[in-house]
Design a protein around this motif. Sequence first.
Motif, PDB file in Angstrom:
ATOM      1  N   VAL A  59     -16.079 -23.078 -16.285  1.00 26.01           N
ATOM      2  CA  VAL A  59     -15.435 -22.213 -17.271  1.00 26.01           C
ATOM      3  C   VAL A  59     -16.419 -21.143 -17.736  1.00 26.01           C
ATOM      4  O   VAL A  59     -16.079 -19.961 -17.851  1.00 26.01           O
ATOM      5  CB  VAL A  59     -14.915 -23.044 -18.461  1.00 26.01           C
ATOM      6  N   GLU A  60     -17.657 -21.558 -17.979  1.00 24.20           N
ATOM      7  CA  GLU A  60     -18.681 -20.593 -18.395  1.00 24.20           C
ATOM      8  C   GLU A  60     -19.070 -19.673 -17.251  1.00 24.20           C
ATOM      9  O   GLU A  60     -19.234 -18.459 -17.444  1.00 24.20           O
ATOM     10  CB  GLU A  60     -19.914 -21.344 -18.909  1.00 24.20           C
ATOM     11  N   SER A  61     -19.202 -20.218 -16.046  1.00 23.35           N
ATOM     12  CA  SER A  61     -19.645 -19.421 -14.903  1.00 23.35           C
ATOM     13  C   SER A  61     -18.642 -18.328 -14.560  1.00 23.35           C
ATOM     14  O   SER A  61     -19.035 -17.200 -14.215  1.00 23.35           O
ATOM     15  CB  SER A  61     -19.877 -20.317 -13.695  1.00 23.35           C
ATOM     16  N   ARG A  62     -17.368 -18.619 -14.668  1.00 21.89           N
ATOM     17  CA  ARG A  62     -16.366 -17.628 -14.276  1.00 21.89           C
ATOM     18  C   ARG A  62     -16.125 -16.594 -15.373  1.00 21.89           C
ATOM     19  O   ARG A  62     -15.418 -15.589 -15.141  1.00 21.89           O
ATOM     20  CB  ARG A  62     -15.063 -18.326 -13.908  1.00 21.89           C
ATOM     21  N   SER A  63     -16.712 -16.803 -16.550  1.00 19.86           N
ATOM     22  CA  SER A  63     -16.441 -15.897 -17.673  1.00 19.86           C
ATOM     23  C   SER A  63     -17.122 -14.538 -17.515  1.00 19.86           C
ATOM     24  O   SER A  63     -16.761 -13.576 -18.198  1.00 19.86           O
ATOM     25  CB  SER A  63     -16.874 -16.547 -18.987  1.00 19.86           C
ATOM     26  N   GLY A  64     -18.124 -14.453 -16.633  1.00 14.85           N
ATOM     27  CA  GLY A  64     -18.788 -13.174 -16.420  1.00 14.85           C
ATOM     28  C   GLY A  64     -19.978 -13.328 -15.496  1.00 14.85           C
ATOM     29  O   GLY A  64     -20.448 -14.446 -15.240  1.00 14.85           O
ATOM     30  N   ARG A  65     -20.487 -12.208 -15.008  1.00 12.86           N
ATOM     31  CA  ARG A  65     -21.591 -12.241 -14.058  1.00 12.86           C
ATOM     32  C   ARG A  65     -22.956 -12.359 -14.713  1.00 12.86           C
ATOM     33  O   ARG A  65     -23.970 -12.412 -14.022  1.00 12.86           O
ATOM     34  CB  ARG A  65     -21.552 -10.993 -13.169  1.00 12.86           C
ATOM     35  N   GLU A  66     -22.993 -12.398 -16.017  1.00 15.02           N
ATOM     36  CA  GLU A  66     -24.228 -12.608 -16.758  1.00 15.02           C
ATOM     37  C   GLU A  66     -24.093 -13.909 -17.531  1.00 15.02           C
ATOM     38  O   GLU A  66     -23.003 -14.345 -17.854  1.00 15.02           O
ATOM     39  CB  GLU A  66     -24.496 -11.442 -17.722  1.00 15.02           C
ATOM     40  N   GLY A  67     -25.224 -14.512 -17.835  1.00 17.18           N
ATOM     41  CA  GLY A  67     -25.187 -15.728 -18.623  1.00 17.18           C
ATOM     42  C   GLY A  67     -25.922 -16.855 -17.940  1.00 17.18           C
ATOM     43  O   GLY A  67     -26.217 -16.813 -16.741  1.00 17.18           O
ATOM     44  N   PRO A  68     -26.241 -17.926 -18.691  1.00 14.36           N
ATOM     45  CA  PRO A  68     -27.076 -19.013 -18.168  1.00 14.36           C
ATOM     46  C   PRO A  68     -26.500 -19.702 -16.936  1.00 14.36           C
ATOM     47  O   PRO A  68     -27.256 -20.197 -16.101  1.00 14.36           O
ATOM     48  CB  PRO A  68     -27.168 -19.979 -19.361  1.00 14.36           C
TER      49      PRO A  68
ATOM     50  N   ALA B 163     -24.167 -18.264 -14.767  1.00 17.37           N
ATOM     51  CA  ALA B 163     -23.456 -17.297 -13.922  1.00 17.37           C
ATOM     52  C   ALA B 163     -23.592 -17.623 -12.441  1.00 17.37           C
ATOM     53  O   ALA B 163     -22.669 -17.378 -11.650  1.00 17.37           O
ATOM     54  CB  ALA B 163     -23.975 -15.883 -14.204  1.00 17.37           C
ATOM     55  N   ASP B 164     -24.758 -18.178 -12.033  1.00 21.73           N
ATOM     56  CA  ASP B 164     -24.974 -18.443 -10.606  1.00 21.73           C
ATOM     57  C   ASP B 164     -24.925 -19.936 -10.285  1.00 21.73           C
ATOM     58  O   ASP B 164     -25.465 -20.381  -9.277  1.00 21.73           O
ATOM     59  CB  ASP B 164     -26.313 -17.849 -10.160  1.00 21.73           C
TER      60      ASP B 164
END
Length: 548
Positions: A113-122, A124-125
């Motif tokens: 859920v967090e990963s798909r929320s945007g290309r930036e963030g802890p 994301a990859d």
Amino acid sequence: MSGDDWWRGAVIYEIYVRSFQDGDGNGIGDLSGVRARLPHVAELGADAVWLTPFYRSPMKDFGYDVSGFTEVDPMFGTDADFDALVEEAHGLGLKVIIDLVLSHTSDQHPWFVESRSGREGPRADWYVWADAKPDGTAPNNWLSIFGGPAWEWDTTRQQYYMHNFLAAQPDLNFHCAQVQEAVLGVARHWLERGVDGFRLDTVNFYFHDPALTDNPVLAPSKRNANTAPSENPYNWQDHLHDKTRPENLEFLRRLRALLDEFGGEGRMRATLGEVGESQRGKQVMADYTAGADKLHMCYDFDFLAPDLPDAARVKEVIAGVQAVAGAGGGSWPCWAFSNHDTVRHPSRWKLDEPEQVRVMAALLLSLRGSVCLYQGEELGLTEAHLAYEDIRDPYGLRLWPQFKGRDGCRTPMPWAHDAPHAGFSDAKPWLPLAPEHVAHAVDVQEGDPASTLHAYRRLLAFRRAHPALARGALELEEAPDPVVAFTRSTGNSRILCAFNLSNQTRALRAPWAAHGLNGHGFSGRLIDGSLRLGPWDAYFGAEAPEAA
């Protein structure tokens, strides 16, 4: 079995939790139900149980889509239920292995859920994301085992994500160091809870080629249906780049080092890897288990394949495993004929008579390696036939009617022939209980010394009584088809094993002077150097009369 190498030669009984025993009356098997039925497994003579996933999940793939790795799904019970199960199993002398699904998660897992929320963030990859090609199509030609491309478009990130299975099962990116730490943390959690090991789902799927290179086409003559059904174009590729990557070996070393931290006081924790690899399965199995720094044991799909393994095929598989076993046979296989993903082997191989089922069981329990038995196998259960409206498996719904999915091997366990739903539950089960299974219920077979259940108990007791069958070396002996013969040996003990995989009596010269052993239930004889085997019969002989 006890000690640090308890797993070597162990018989592991797979429990499909949803269908073993309903403990709370809602029609779905659960942990308290499993706990209540553990004495059946102990009496059978198994050394360990393997529990299919019981973690929090939206159940789109019935637990193999995990949304909470360290949580017991309320459908299956509570943390206290799990702890009580482990305590009960250990009290009965059974090790507990749990299914660890690390290659992917549910799309409802907080990580995704967090990963798909945007290309930036802890995070994301933390998953395998890739841009579309200029024409908007998927990044490459990789396919999903469940049919179709292995890529799903995500409108939020405006990228594709990889899924080797359902689109609801996005693949974790093991090239990300934080992902490796996170999944090792999951393993540590369950080790601290007292489990004795893990069955590692799709263990060769952890890594992918970061360059996203297209897989090459596989020649039609080299395609087989070991990993996916023949109706699935997944078999048309040689999967060089989407799985079985060399980077996996270093991660397996990290996982093994973690387990070794918990191995004191004669309680080594063990790993059993599932290798889904049609082209190089034996070699991968050997690579993953060679030495003492990776997995303890692996199984591939040689004997989970559709075609009956006749004598020639059995010899070919044994010889192939021996060829890649390494110096001293250091790698360690695990064998299975049935599990929760395959058509039950009596139906798959058209074993119409109990004698056929029993001699194949004797063969399985005599091979060099550990053994997995699937719930109901000891009853001789066949594949259940379900109507389309009863199918729950997304795999079957997608490829119906040519492939009917995996529900036919997942129907409830029959315990009592005269109880509602054969003693599985007082409520309507989540899958229909096969009417033809009722006559093979545990209570029926308990009262019949000639039953398949008693045959399995004899064979497991016989294996336990002769350590060479569980842990010894194996040497194939010359024998004309349809007979398979080999010698198992350890220390000063040698056992000759011979199996007639046909409906005709066979006679052949014995490779060495053995003396018949008792307690296995077969009638093969050795007279004046001639080995005589009846239809679907076996012979076991030891080197010295005093060993008989």
